[in-house]
Design an enzyme around this catalytic site. Structure first.
Site, PDB file in Angstrom:
ATOM      1  N   GLU A 160     -24.834  -4.743   5.296  1.00 29.36           N
ATOM      2  CA  GLU A 160     -25.778  -3.802   4.678  1.00 29.36           C
ATOM      3  C   GLU A 160     -26.909  -3.373   5.611  1.00 29.36           C
ATOM      4  OE1 GLU A 160     -27.011  -5.651   1.030  1.00 29.36           O
ATOM      5  OE2 GLU A 160     -24.962  -5.882   0.306  1.00 29.36           O
ATOM      6  N   GLU A 265     -15.634  -6.762  -1.837  1.00 28.27           N
ATOM      7  CA  GLU A 265     -16.395  -7.339  -2.956  1.00 28.27           C
ATOM      8  C   GLU A 265     -16.135  -6.563  -4.244  1.00 28.27           C
ATOM      9  OE1 GLU A 265     -20.566  -7.825  -1.994  1.00 28.27           O
ATOM     10  OE2 GLU A 265     -20.141  -8.203   0.121  1.00 28.27           O
TER      11      GLU A 265
END
Length: 378
Positions: A160, A265
């Site tokens: 991220e 995910e």
């Protein structure tokens, strides 16, 4: 015994034998349904790692051929203080994967969240300089990756790093080290285990603006010879967003750069959106509102079916790109395990996975298996 009774019993026995044969021949687990296409994984928690959740462990071993650690390898857990590493749970995590002959993922090495404050500061509380932070990053990666060299097959190296507009997030890593902190992280990970697959992992890369930033980042890293193996599309998705076409384009765009794609995910939110922004930022908090928790008493069948179709459509896309997609990992085992139950609204009851709170397969599970078994998809 009457002849009619004997005939009935014989017919029943024949039916049961036929059913048993069909069941033995047809794959009924996720890992069997997608064998030869990609591995199917689950993120597992402490209770599952330590054997306290026997029901969850049974699902994991029966259904999945890959695991990711929900938290135990994040910096705050594995390296909470200078010079202090907590390897008890990570060791058990890796042993669990090895026991069940699984593809083992390490998550994650460099992230702006869940990092102890000491990493970025000196003993007086001031931010450290570039060289100090690079050394701390290097030592952490060498120690953690090096410990599991040859045992953990893939690492989420940088997690991220991008804002929603595709620019680099103003994290302490960026502010102290500079833009090359990403390159350094991959270099250090490669040095620690040259055989490990190395992934850049992020959410909402289906959003075109953010995706362009990620494409530019990967292009730059590849041009500099940085060993990026794959891009992780986190896959925290909704019933409507992104469209199947957008998911298709997103995978294709990264494939053109010569990297593999992992869906790292995956979960699908069925609840009303708590914010207009498509994000999976763990720091986001929204006030409680009954309208945002409409299924506290259970998920209506109509929504179950909608979720099932959504999962089927997405797995159809993943199968289409099976030459590029190497892994699809569900972020949790059952609905009860999901982080979405408390994010971004505390106390919400969420239903984003393939197994319900009782560990039973949902209609979505059966649809995903059906897609995987489809000869047309192969």
């Amino acid at each position: 015994m009457s002849m009619r009774r004997k005939v009935a019993l014989a017919a029943s026995a024949a039916f049961i034998a036929t059913l048993a044969t069909a069941t033995a021949q047809d794959p009924t687990s996720l890992k069997d349904a997608y064998k030869g296409a990609f591995v199917v994984g689950a993120a597992i928690n402490n209770a599952q790692i330590t054997g306290q959740d026997s029901r969850g462990d049974a699902i994991i071993s029966e259904q999945f051929d890959s695991i990711s650690p929900e938290n135990v390898l994040k910096w705050e857990r594995v390296h909470p203080e200078p010079g202090t590493y907590a390897f008890d749970l990570p060791d058990k995590y890796v042993a669990f994967g090895e026991k069940h002959h699984m593809f083992i993922v390490g998550h994650c090495l460099v992230w702006h969240s869940q990092v102890p404050g000491w990493v970025f500061r000196d003993d007086k509380g001031n931010f450290v300089d570039r060289d100090t932070l690079l050394k701390r990053m290097h030592d952490h990666i060498q120690t953690v990756v090096g410990r599991y060299k040859g045992r953990i097959q893939s690492w989420d190296v940088v997690n991220e790093a991008l804002n929603e507009d595709g620019t680099l997030r103003q994290s302490p890593w960026l502010k102290i080290i500079g833009e090359d902190y990403i390159e350094k992280a991959f270099q250090y990970a490669h040095e620690a285990d040259p055989q490990a697959q190395l992934t850049y992992n992020d959410y909402s890369l289906e959003n075109e603006t953010k995706r362009k930033g990620a494409l530019a980042l990967i292009t730059k890293l590849k041009a500099e010879g940085i060993p990026v193996t794959s891009v992780g599309l986190q896959g925290h998705l909704g019933l409507q967003w992104p469209s199947v076409e957008t998911e298709d384009v997103t995978i294709s765009d990264f494939a053109k750069l010569g990297v593999k794609v992992v869906v790292s995910e995956l979960d699908i939110d069925v609840l009303p959106p708590a914010t207009q922004q498509q994000t999976a930022d763990v720091s986001l908090k929204v006030e409680q509102n009954a309208k945002l928790n409409p299924y506290a008493g259970g998920l209506p069948q109509s929504v179950q079916q909608e979720l099932a179709k959504r999962y089927a459509d997405l797995f159809g896309v993943f199968l289409k790109h099976r030459d590029v997609v190497t892994r699809v990992t569900l972020w949790g085992v059952t609905d009860a395990d999901s982080w979405r139950n408390d994010w971004p609204v505390k106390g919400r009851t969420s239903y984003p996975l393939l197994f319900d709170r009782n560990g039973q397969p949902k209609p979505a599970f059966h649809e995903v298996v059906r897609i995987g078994k489809s000869t047309e998809a192969r």
